[in-house]
Structure formats: C-alpha cells, structure tokens
Design a protein around this motif. Sequence first.
Motif, PDB file in Angstrom:
ATOM      1  N   ASP A   1      59.732  48.315  47.833  1.00  0.00           N
ATOM      2  CA  ASP A   1      60.893  48.157  46.963  1.00  0.00           C
ATOM      3  C   ASP A   1      60.646  47.193  45.799  1.00  0.00           C
ATOM      4  OD1 ASP A   1      60.776  45.855  48.459  1.00  0.00           O
ATOM      5  OD2 ASP A   1      62.890  45.860  49.033  1.00  0.00           O
ATOM      6  N   ILE A   2      59.401  47.085  45.359  1.00  0.00           N
ATOM      7  CA  ILE A   2      59.081  46.208  44.240  1.00  0.00           C
ATOM      8  C   ILE A   2      59.825  46.707  42.991  1.00  0.00           C
ATOM      9  CG2 ILE A   2      56.945  47.467  43.725  1.00  0.00           C
ATOM     10  CD1 ILE A   2      55.755  44.741  42.818  1.00  0.00           C
ATOM     11  N   ALA A   3      60.415  45.799  42.264  1.00  0.00           N
ATOM     12  CA  ALA A   3      61.209  46.133  41.081  1.00  0.00           C
ATOM     13  C   ALA A   3      60.308  46.575  39.930  1.00  0.00           C
ATOM     14  CB  ALA A   3      62.040  44.930  40.668  1.00  0.00           C
ATOM     15  N   GLN A   4      60.837  47.426  39.070  1.00  0.00           N
ATOM     16  CA  GLN A   4      60.075  47.941  37.930  1.00  0.00           C
ATOM     17  C   GLN A   4      59.585  46.807  37.025  1.00  0.00           C
ATOM     18  OE1 GLN A   4      58.970  51.133  37.511  1.00  0.00           O
ATOM     19  NE2 GLN A   4      57.742  50.195  35.904  1.00  0.00           N
ATOM     20  N   LEU A   5      60.423  45.803  36.797  1.00  0.00           N
ATOM     21  CA  LEU A   5      60.021  44.673  35.965  1.00  0.00           C
ATOM     22  C   LEU A   5      58.810  43.963  36.575  1.00  0.00           C
ATOM     23  CD1 LEU A   5      60.453  42.812  33.544  1.00  0.00           C
ATOM     24  CD2 LEU A   5      62.083  41.515  34.938  1.00  0.00           C
ATOM     25  N   GLU A   6      58.840  43.780  37.889  1.00  0.00           N
ATOM     26  CA  GLU A   6      57.707  43.151  38.572  1.00  0.00           C
ATOM     27  C   GLU A   6      56.457  44.019  38.451  1.00  0.00           C
ATOM     28  OE1 GLU A   6      58.611  40.909  42.467  1.00  0.00           O
ATOM     29  OE2 GLU A   6      60.198  42.427  42.280  1.00  0.00           O
ATOM     30  N   LEU A   7      56.624  45.332  38.557  1.00  0.00           N
ATOM     31  CA  LEU A   7      55.481  46.245  38.415  1.00  0.00           C
ATOM     32  C   LEU A   7      54.876  46.151  37.026  1.00  0.00           C
ATOM     33  CD1 LEU A   7      56.466  49.536  40.276  1.00  0.00           C
ATOM     34  CD2 LEU A   7      54.573  47.998  40.799  1.00  0.00           C
ATOM     35  N   THR A   8      55.705  46.108  36.005  1.00  0.00           N
ATOM     36  CA  THR A   8      55.213  45.996  34.629  1.00  0.00           C
ATOM     37  C   THR A   8      54.398  44.720  34.463  1.00  0.00           C
ATOM     38  OG1 THR A   8      57.097  47.262  33.821  1.00  0.00           O
ATOM     39  CG2 THR A   8      55.912  45.940  32.203  1.00  0.00           C
ATOM     40  N   GLU A   9      54.923  43.610  34.974  1.00  0.00           N
ATOM     41  CA  GLU A   9      54.195  42.336  34.913  1.00  0.00           C
ATOM     42  C   GLU A   9      52.894  42.418  35.711  1.00  0.00           C
ATOM     43  OE1 GLU A   9      56.838  39.200  36.179  1.00  0.00           O
ATOM     44  OE2 GLU A   9      58.335  39.763  34.686  1.00  0.00           O
ATOM     45  N   LEU A  10      52.962  43.059  36.874  1.00  0.00           N
ATOM     46  CA  LEU A  10      51.781  43.208  37.726  1.00  0.00           C
ATOM     47  C   LEU A  10      50.700  44.020  37.010  1.00  0.00           C
ATOM     48  CD1 LEU A  10      50.879  42.928  40.942  1.00  0.00           C
ATOM     49  CD2 LEU A  10      51.238  45.372  40.808  1.00  0.00           C
ATOM     50  N   PHE A  11      51.077  45.144  36.396  1.00  0.00           N
ATOM     51  CA  PHE A  11      50.104  45.990  35.701  1.00  0.00           C
ATOM     52  C   PHE A  11      49.453  45.221  34.549  1.00  0.00           C
ATOM     53  CE2 PHE A  11      52.761  49.952  36.966  1.00  0.00           C
ATOM     54  CZ  PHE A  11      52.291  49.858  38.267  1.00  0.00           C
ATOM     55  N   ASP A  12      50.235  44.433  33.820  1.00  0.00           N
ATOM     56  CA  ASP A  12      49.669  43.621  32.743  1.00  0.00           C
ATOM     57  C   ASP A  12      48.656  42.625  33.296  1.00  0.00           C
ATOM     58  OD1 ASP A  12      51.212  44.929  30.848  1.00  0.00           O
ATOM     59  OD2 ASP A  12      52.739  43.343  30.740  1.00  0.00           O
ATOM     60  N   ARG A  13      48.992  42.022  34.406  1.00  0.00           N
ATOM     61  CA  ARG A  13      48.100  41.020  35.008  1.00  0.00           C
ATOM     62  C   ARG A  13      46.838  41.668  35.572  1.00  0.00           C
ATOM     63  NH1 ARG A  13      46.136  36.632  34.042  1.00  0.00           N
ATOM     64  NH2 ARG A  13      45.966  35.122  35.706  1.00  0.00           N
ATOM     65  N   VAL A  14      46.965  42.868  36.130  1.00  0.00           N
ATOM     66  CA  VAL A  14      45.792  43.587  36.644  1.00  0.00           C
ATOM     67  C   VAL A  14      44.768  43.771  35.529  1.00  0.00           C
ATOM     68  CG1 VAL A  14      44.980  45.840  37.486  1.00  0.00           C
ATOM     69  CG2 VAL A  14      46.940  44.743  38.570  1.00  0.00           C
ATOM     70  N   THR A  15      45.224  44.195  34.355  1.00  0.00           N
ATOM     71  CA  THR A  15      44.280  44.432  33.248  1.00  0.00           C
ATOM     72  C   THR A  15      43.620  43.132  32.793  1.00  0.00           C
ATOM     73  OG1 THR A  15      46.015  44.282  31.558  1.00  0.00           O
ATOM     74  CG2 THR A  15      45.515  46.475  32.422  1.00  0.00           C
ATOM     75  N   GLU A  16      44.321  42.010  32.940  1.00  0.00           N
ATOM     76  CA  GLU A  16      43.745  40.708  32.571  1.00  0.00           C
ATOM     77  C   GLU A  16      42.734  40.228  33.613  1.00  0.00           C
ATOM     78  OE1 GLU A  16      47.050  38.044  32.088  1.00  0.00           O
ATOM     79  OE2 GLU A  16      47.968  39.323  30.557  1.00  0.00           O
ATOM     80  N   LEU A  17      42.999  40.504  34.881  1.00  0.00           N
ATOM     81  CA  LEU A  17      42.161  39.985  35.962  1.00  0.00           C
ATOM     82  C   LEU A  17      40.904  40.813  36.226  1.00  0.00           C
ATOM     83  CD1 LEU A  17      44.903  38.925  38.539  1.00  0.00           C
ATOM     84  CD2 LEU A  17      43.411  37.406  37.238  1.00  0.00           C
ATOM     85  N   LEU A  18      40.989  42.132  36.066  1.00  0.00           N
ATOM     86  CA  LEU A  18      39.856  43.001  36.420  1.00  0.00           C
ATOM     87  C   LEU A  18      38.847  43.080  35.277  1.00  0.00           C
ATOM     88  CD1 LEU A  18      41.572  45.898  38.412  1.00  0.00           C
ATOM     89  CD2 LEU A  18      40.692  43.732  39.226  1.00  0.00           C
ATOM     90  N   THR A  19      38.271  41.943  34.964  1.00  0.00           N
ATOM     91  CA  THR A  19      37.256  41.872  33.914  1.00  0.00           C
ATOM     92  C   THR A  19      35.916  42.366  34.454  1.00  0.00           C
ATOM     93  OG1 THR A  19      36.611  39.628  34.530  1.00  0.00           O
ATOM     94  CG2 THR A  19      38.398  39.851  32.886  1.00  0.00           C
ATOM     95  N   PRO A  20      34.988  42.704  33.578  1.00  0.00           N
ATOM     96  CA  PRO A  20      33.667  43.162  34.054  1.00  0.00           C
ATOM     97  C   PRO A  20      32.990  42.187  35.016  1.00  0.00           C
ATOM     98  CG  PRO A  20      33.916  43.689  31.733  1.00  0.00           C
ATOM     99  CD  PRO A  20      35.115  42.851  32.113  1.00  0.00           C
ATOM    100  N   SER A  21      33.113  40.894  34.784  1.00  0.00           N
ATOM    101  CA  SER A  21      32.492  39.914  35.695  1.00  0.00           C
ATOM    102  C   SER A  21      33.154  39.937  37.066  1.00  0.00           C
ATOM    103  CB  SER A  21      32.605  38.499  35.125  1.00  0.00           C
ATOM    104  OG  SER A  21      31.872  38.393  33.941  1.00  0.00           O
ATOM    105  N   VAL A  22      34.484  40.074  37.101  1.00  0.00           N
ATOM    106  CA  VAL A  22      35.221  40.063  38.365  1.00  0.00           C
ATOM    107  C   VAL A  22      34.896  41.301  39.190  1.00  0.00           C
ATOM    108  CG1 VAL A  22      37.548  40.213  39.371  1.00  0.00           C
ATOM    109  CG2 VAL A  22      37.069  38.560  37.547  1.00  0.00           C
ATOM    110  N   VAL A  23      34.779  42.449  38.542  1.00  0.00           N
ATOM    111  CA  VAL A  23      34.592  43.707  39.280  1.00  0.00           C
ATOM    112  C   VAL A  23      33.130  44.101  39.448  1.00  0.00           C
ATOM    113  CG1 VAL A  23      36.863  44.526  38.569  1.00  0.00           C
ATOM    114  CG2 VAL A  23      34.848  45.215  37.251  1.00  0.00           C
ATOM    115  N   LYS A  24      32.229  43.284  38.971  1.00  0.00           N
ATOM    116  CA  LYS A  24      30.792  43.588  38.998  1.00  0.00           C
ATOM    117  C   LYS A  24      30.304  44.098  40.357  1.00  0.00           C
ATOM    118  CE  LYS A  24      26.392  41.231  38.550  1.00  0.00           C
ATOM    119  NZ  LYS A  24      25.779  39.918  38.433  1.00  0.00           N
ATOM    120  N   ASN A  25      30.723  43.455  41.440  1.00  0.00           N
ATOM    121  CA  ASN A  25      30.253  43.815  42.778  1.00  0.00           C
ATOM    122  C   ASN A  25      31.269  44.634  43.573  1.00  0.00           C
ATOM    123  OD1 ASN A  25      27.710  42.386  42.655  1.00  0.00           O
ATOM    124  ND2 ASN A  25      28.924  40.526  42.708  1.00  0.00           N
ATOM    125  N   LEU A  26      32.241  45.201  42.885  1.00  0.00           N
ATOM    126  CA  LEU A  26      33.301  45.956  43.558  1.00  0.00           C
ATOM    127  C   LEU A  26      33.112  47.461  43.327  1.00  0.00           C
ATOM    128  CD1 LEU A  26      36.331  43.641  42.724  1.00  0.00           C
ATOM    129  CD2 LEU A  26      35.040  43.789  44.854  1.00  0.00           C
TER     130      LEU A  26
END
Length: 174
Positions: free
Chosen positions: A18-43
């Motif tokens: 039941d996550i709210a749409q506003l929270e999802l929008t913020e989450l999606f923005d943060r995902v794009t900031e966090l999943l940098t090439p260095s972070v995902v290198k070994n994933l």
Amino acid sequence: MIMEYTTSRLTVSEISDDIAQLELTELFDRVTELLTPSVVKNLPPYFHGVTSPSDAQRWFERMVSESRLFVVKHNGLDTIIGFLFAYVEHDLDAHIGYLLGESYWGKGYASELLSGFINKASEEKKWVKLVGGADKSNKASSSLLLKLGFVEQSDDGLVVFYEYPLTENAPIRE
C-alpha cells in the motif's frame, strides 16, 4: 507481516503493497541516484542502466516480485541511502543482498544494516538461515559477511556464497 527495525543510525522498512504514489515517485528518483555504475558494478545485470524514473519503476517491480524489498534510511537525514533484499526460498532460507549509495561506503553503514537484519531475523525466527553472496572481486562484502559470522559455503567461480545459521540446528553445509 511487514518487517522493520532501527539501529543507531538507520531505519530499515520493508516496502508494503500500500505504498503511496508520492512515496513511489520519491523512491524512483532516489533509485536512479543510488544505482550508479560504481554501486552496481558487482551486481546482476538488471541493476545496471537504471537512469530514468521508468527504468527505476521496472527495477522496483522486478525487485518486489522476486523478493522482499527494504528501504534503508539514515535517521538523521530521513533520506534513502540504500536497499536490502531478501529472497525467501522454501520458507526456510532468506537469500539477502544489499546496496548503499557510494557516499555511504566505508562508514560502517553496511555492517550496521546487516547486523540489525541478523538480529531482527533471529528474533522473528521465520527462517533457518541467511545466505549471502559476494562477487569474488568484491572483497569488502566478503570481509563484512565473514566479520558478521557468515561461513563460506560454496564458490561458483564468480560468486562466493556464505551462510549464517539463525537457529541452533540450522544445517550448514561443510
């Protein structure tokens, strides 16, 4: 049942249906900031190339369909600094993974995150053991798992797998 726990610096909350749409929008923005090439290198490959909100939404939908997804927030900043994933196999084992934004590396957050998860999982007694994998080149994750009491179990050539028993009679492969 939704799992949540707090450590001295972190609040870790499972994403609910039941996550709210506003929270999802913020989450999606943060995902794009966090999943940098260095972070995902070994994933795995599906962590790579997440650069837009629509990419983040696809990544998110995949993660919640395959595992229990937890948001990791810094208590003082109330901002998402990473994620923890738990894929539950046969209701016995939880295969866990995590990622933290690059600016949060080397500050003890990963240790705090996983220690808290181990404590919470031990309290709840839902699983027999935790299983974690680390790319062979990711020495920091391997060292952390060993430091926290995980035992190396297998090596498929690229990834080393570790197990942490949550019950006294948890079977650990030798």
